[in-house]
Motif scaffolding. Structure first.
Motif, PDB file in Angstrom:
ATOM      1  N   ILE A  53     107.887 -22.776  10.464  1.00  0.00           N
ATOM      2  CA  ILE A  53     106.507 -22.812   9.974  1.00  0.00           C
ATOM      3  C   ILE A  53     106.485 -23.527   8.627  1.00  0.00           C
ATOM      4  O   ILE A  53     107.281 -23.218   7.739  1.00  0.00           O
ATOM      5  N   VAL A  54     105.579 -24.484   8.484  1.00  0.00           N
ATOM      6  CA  VAL A  54     105.414 -25.228   7.237  1.00  0.00           C
ATOM      7  C   VAL A  54     104.135 -24.767   6.553  1.00  0.00           C
ATOM      8  O   VAL A  54     103.045 -24.869   7.126  1.00  0.00           O
ATOM      9  N   VAL A  55     104.268 -24.215   5.333  1.00  0.00           N
ATOM     10  CA  VAL A  55     103.087 -23.840   4.550  1.00  0.00           C
ATOM     11  C   VAL A  55     102.672 -25.064   3.745  1.00  0.00           C
ATOM     12  O   VAL A  55     103.457 -25.626   2.995  1.00  0.00           O
ATOM     13  N   ASN A  56     101.417 -25.491   3.905  1.00  0.00           N
ATOM     14  CA  ASN A  56     101.021 -26.811   3.416  1.00  0.00           C
ATOM     15  C   ASN A  56      99.664 -26.800   2.715  1.00  0.00           C
ATOM     16  O   ASN A  56      98.881 -27.737   2.838  1.00  0.00           O
ATOM     17  N   SER A  57      99.405 -25.711   1.987  1.00  0.00           N
ATOM     18  CA  SER A  57      98.181 -25.619   1.185  1.00  0.00           C
ATOM     19  C   SER A  57      98.492 -24.734  -0.009  1.00  0.00           C
ATOM     20  O   SER A  57      99.425 -23.927   0.029  1.00  0.00           O
ATOM     21  N   PRO A  58      97.736 -24.852  -1.106  1.00  0.00           N
ATOM     22  CA  PRO A  58      97.979 -23.969  -2.249  1.00  0.00           C
ATOM     23  C   PRO A  58      97.928 -22.492  -1.869  1.00  0.00           C
ATOM     24  O   PRO A  58      98.722 -21.694  -2.375  1.00  0.00           O
ATOM     25  N   GLU A  59      97.027 -22.131  -0.961  1.00  0.00           N
ATOM     26  CA  GLU A  59      96.868 -20.726  -0.592  1.00  0.00           C
ATOM     27  C   GLU A  59      98.090 -20.210   0.169  1.00  0.00           C
ATOM     28  O   GLU A  59      98.601 -19.120  -0.128  1.00  0.00           O
ATOM     29  N   LEU A 368      93.905 -32.804  -0.945  1.00  0.00           N
ATOM     30  CA  LEU A 368      94.178 -32.314  -2.288  1.00  0.00           C
ATOM     31  C   LEU A 368      94.206 -33.418  -3.345  1.00  0.00           C
ATOM     32  O   LEU A 368      93.834 -33.186  -4.493  1.00  0.00           O
ATOM     33  N   TRP A 369      94.653 -34.599  -2.957  1.00  0.00           N
ATOM     34  CA  TRP A 369      94.893 -35.665  -3.939  1.00  0.00           C
ATOM     35  C   TRP A 369      94.049 -36.893  -3.634  1.00  0.00           C
ATOM     36  O   TRP A 369      93.919 -37.304  -2.474  1.00  0.00           O
ATOM     37  N   TYR A 391      99.757 -24.610  -7.310  1.00  0.00           N
ATOM     38  CA  TYR A 391     100.525 -24.422  -6.081  1.00  0.00           C
ATOM     39  C   TYR A 391     100.487 -25.660  -5.196  1.00  0.00           C
ATOM     40  O   TYR A 391     100.973 -25.637  -4.065  1.00  0.00           O
ATOM     41  N   ALA A 392      99.931 -26.752  -5.718  1.00  0.00           N
ATOM     42  CA  ALA A 392      99.897 -28.015  -4.982  1.00  0.00           C
ATOM     43  C   ALA A 392     100.879 -29.027  -5.559  1.00  0.00           C
ATOM     44  O   ALA A 392     101.083 -30.094  -4.966  1.00  0.00           O
ATOM     45  N   TYR A 393     101.479 -28.708  -6.696  1.00  0.00           N
ATOM     46  CA  TYR A 393     102.416 -29.618  -7.365  1.00  0.00           C
ATOM     47  C   TYR A 393     103.659 -28.814  -7.690  1.00  0.00           C
ATOM     48  O   TYR A 393     103.668 -28.010  -8.626  1.00  0.00           O
ATOM     49  N   VAL A 394     104.716 -29.023  -6.905  1.00  0.00           N
ATOM     50  CA  VAL A 394     105.883 -28.138  -6.986  1.00  0.00           C
ATOM     51  C   VAL A 394     107.193 -28.932  -7.015  1.00  0.00           C
ATOM     52  O   VAL A 394     108.100 -28.664  -6.224  1.00  0.00           O
ATOM     53  N   PRO A 395     107.333 -29.903  -7.894  1.00  0.00           N
ATOM     54  CA  PRO A 395     108.571 -30.704  -7.902  1.00  0.00           C
ATOM     55  C   PRO A 395     109.806 -29.894  -8.256  1.00  0.00           C
ATOM     56  O   PRO A 395     110.923 -30.304  -7.941  1.00  0.00           O
ATOM     57  N   PHE A 396     109.612 -28.749  -8.928  1.00  0.00           N
ATOM     58  CA  PHE A 396     110.739 -27.887  -9.300  1.00  0.00           C
ATOM     59  C   PHE A 396     110.680 -26.550  -8.560  1.00  0.00           C
ATOM     60  O   PHE A 396     111.180 -25.548  -9.036  1.00  0.00           O
ATOM     61  N   SER A 397     110.037 -26.536  -7.363  1.00  0.00           N
ATOM     62  CA  SER A 397     109.790 -25.323  -6.598  1.00  0.00           C
ATOM     63  C   SER A 397     108.790 -24.436  -7.362  1.00  0.00           C
ATOM     64  O   SER A 397     108.153 -24.874  -8.324  1.00  0.00           O
ATOM     65  N   ILE A 398     108.655 -23.183  -6.925  1.00  0.00           N
ATOM     66  CA  ILE A 398     107.682 -22.293  -7.542  1.00  0.00           C
ATOM     67  C   ILE A 398     108.036 -20.861  -7.180  1.00  0.00           C
ATOM     68  O   ILE A 398     108.779 -20.608  -6.234  1.00  0.00           O
ATOM     69  N   GLY A 399     107.510 -19.916  -7.938  1.00  0.00           N
ATOM     70  CA  GLY A 399     107.796 -18.520  -7.680  1.00  0.00           C
ATOM     71  C   GLY A 399     109.077 -18.066  -8.354  1.00  0.00           C
ATOM     72  O   GLY A 399     109.582 -18.731  -9.271  1.00  0.00           O
ATOM     73  N   PRO A 400     109.650 -16.952  -7.924  1.00  0.00           N
ATOM     74  CA  PRO A 400     110.851 -16.412  -8.574  1.00  0.00           C
ATOM     75  C   PRO A 400     112.023 -17.387  -8.588  1.00  0.00           C
ATOM     76  O   PRO A 400     112.884 -17.312  -9.464  1.00  0.00           O
ATOM     77  N   ARG A 401     112.072 -18.295  -7.621  1.00  0.00           N
ATOM     78  CA  ARG A 401     113.188 -19.224  -7.536  1.00  0.00           C
ATOM     79  C   ARG A 401     112.871 -20.594  -8.154  1.00  0.00           C
ATOM     80  O   ARG A 401     113.562 -21.580  -7.881  1.00  0.00           O
ATOM     81  N   VAL A 402     111.860 -20.658  -8.976  1.00  0.00           N
ATOM     82  CA  VAL A 402     111.555 -21.921  -9.644  1.00  0.00           C
ATOM     83  C   VAL A 402     112.773 -22.374 -10.446  1.00  0.00           C
ATOM     84  O   VAL A 402     113.539 -21.571 -10.973  1.00  0.00           O
TER      85      VAL A 402
END
Length: 471
Positions: A53-59, A368-369, A391-402
């Motif tokens: 599954i690919v999550v592909n939106s900020p939400e 988005l862009w 949550y639409a720009y994540v070049p360094f990942s996001i969340g606890p594993r950023v």
């Protein structure tokens, strides 16, 4: 002049059947995504015995990688098996208690509070590299990809290890990682067909040999640091060696120490090197953006390298790097394994399914862009369209594993680009075709041959019309 649309792989017109997808993914992970996926918010299907599954939106990104991160904590078997020969159970692929304890040790190494201290090594490395470029004759050919890898390898060694990296050691690191990345299997078919993750995967002799070459360099660096009890220089690696793990009251053993050093070294030099190489290519294809960059660096910098205090004065240089990271995120795919049944964006996710955050798609999402495939640094300038969502720009990942070194990497890229562009421009070798290729990281192919041109325009002449050239 029309805005520049840089190259991207041909997009399939429809979803590929499993075997064709696997064949293409082995060559380039960016080439498998159909045109329609750049508009979807969430999608997926079963690939053999595992759901993908690919999550592909900020939400949906926020729901899985931030709010529900604990339910998707485990790294994907593909990433673990691809990187384990090189980084063992290092922070990038570890899970659970190991990850939590190691992160407490590693995170302070490149924390944003240390940027003024770390920037000294960045400036010194960029200045030394500039001197080597100045010594080259007009029109000399360099491989910008390998060249930037040598630059960033030297910087990460000086800042993190507190040691200068010799030419031979740098060459070993850069060439061995290039071989490793080229040979490693990107698709763990065994896990997709249901073979348990704990069973070992075969890695070829050349892969193991490349990892051993890197380990030999790292072991030498670690041993020299830990053996020199009276060293006066600052070594962040020495600080790591003195930090206790969890409640055990003990420090990391040598193997764990090397694994985390490998993570820092690989993440610290490979991703920034790729970003800088892409930036040089983009500038060579967009004369107006390059002209504005030159106007900024000529107005801000003297003859020496950019310093920490200059970073805030280089907004357009930063915008170029941020737009480069949008178009070519260094590690575009981040995957997790669902630890339990979930519902995401109205879609069922079963325990054991792979959930993918695909920055390559998200950063070019048509909803988005504005002009998502176009190189437009102005979107990151004051008054520009900016980021549609964090949550639409994540070049360094996001969340606890950023990425713990995100601020360091951005600062390094901006200061290196500004320092070098102040005196030199690069031109793509005539007739050379650039295509983005993603294996472990996103590169402009195996090489990026470019020609050096020394800038001779007087600073004073440029500075006179800075007000007109800068937005």
């Amino acid at each position: 002049m029309a805005a520049y649309i840089p190259p991207y792989p041909l997009r399939p017109q429809k979803a590929l059947p499993p075997l064709a997808l696997l064949r293409l993914a082995r060559r380039n992970l960016l080439a498998i995504w159909p045109e329609e996926t750049f508009s979807k918010t969430i999608f997926g299907h079963r690939l053999f015995r595992r759901g993908v599954i690919v999550v592909n939106s900020p939400e949906t990104v926020k729901q899985t990688f931030v709010d529900g991160a604990a339910a998707y904590e485990k790294k994907s078997p593909q990433q673990r098996n691809a990187l384990k020969p090189l980084i063992g159970d290092g922070l990038f692929i570890s899970d659970g208690e190991i990850w939590r304890n190691r992160r407490k040790v590693v995170a302070p190494v490149t924390h944003i509070s240390r940027l003024p201290e770390l920037t000294e090594g960045i400036s010194a490395g960029a200045g030394a590299h500039l001197a080597s470029w100045k010594a080259l004759p007009e029109g000399a050919e360099i491989d910008a990809l390998a060249d930037m890898a040598h630059l960033t390898a030297g910087i990460i060694c000086a800042t993190i290890f507190g040691r200068k990296l010799g030419t031979k050691a740098a060459e070993t690191i850069v060439s061995a990682f290039s071989v490793y990345q080229k040979l490693i299997n990107q698709m763990d078919v065994l896990s997709l067909i249901g073979v348990p993750d704990f069973l070992p995967r075969f890695q070829g002799f050349r892969i193991r040999a490349a990892a051993r070459r890197i380990h030999t360099v790292l072991d030498g660096l670690i041993d020299s640091i830990l053996a020199d009890k009276n060293a006066s220089e600052t070594s962040l690696l020495r600080s790591m060696s003195q930090t206790k793990i969890g409640d055990t009251g003990t420090a990391m053993d040598h193997r764990a120490f090397r694994d985390e050093a490998a993570v820092l070294f690989m993440a610290g030099h490979e991703t920034t090197a790729n970003t800088l190489a892409w930036a040089w290519f983009l500038l060579s294809q967009d004369p107006e953006t390059e002209r504005r960059l030159h106007a900024e660096v000529d107005a801000v910098l003297g003859e020496g390298p950019a310093q920490f205090a200059d970073f805030a004065k280089l907004p357009f240089s930063r915008a170029i790097i941020e737009e480069t990271l949008r178009l070519y995120p260094p590690v575009p795919l981040q995957a997790r394994t669902a630890a339990e049944d979930q519902t995401v964006g109205g879609r069922s996710v079963k325990k054991g399914d792979l959930v993918i955050l695909n920055a390559w798609l998200l950063h070019r999402h048509k909803s988005l862009w504005d002009q998502p495939d176009t190189f437009l640094p102005d979107r990151f300038m004051p008054g520009g369209s900016g980021i549609p969502s964090r949550y639409a720009y994540v070049p360094f990942s996001i969340g606890p594993r950023v990425c713990t070194g995100a601020a360091f990497g951005l600062t390094e890229a901006v200061l290196c680009l500004a320092t070098l562009a102040r005196h030199v421009r690069l031109r793509l070798k005539p007739d050379w075709v650039v295509e983005p290729v993603c294996r472990l990281s996103l590169r402009p192919g195996e090489r990026l041959p470019m020609l050096i041109e020394h800038r001779r325009a007087a600073v004073a002449a440029v500075a006179e019309d800075v007000a007109e050239t800068l937005p």
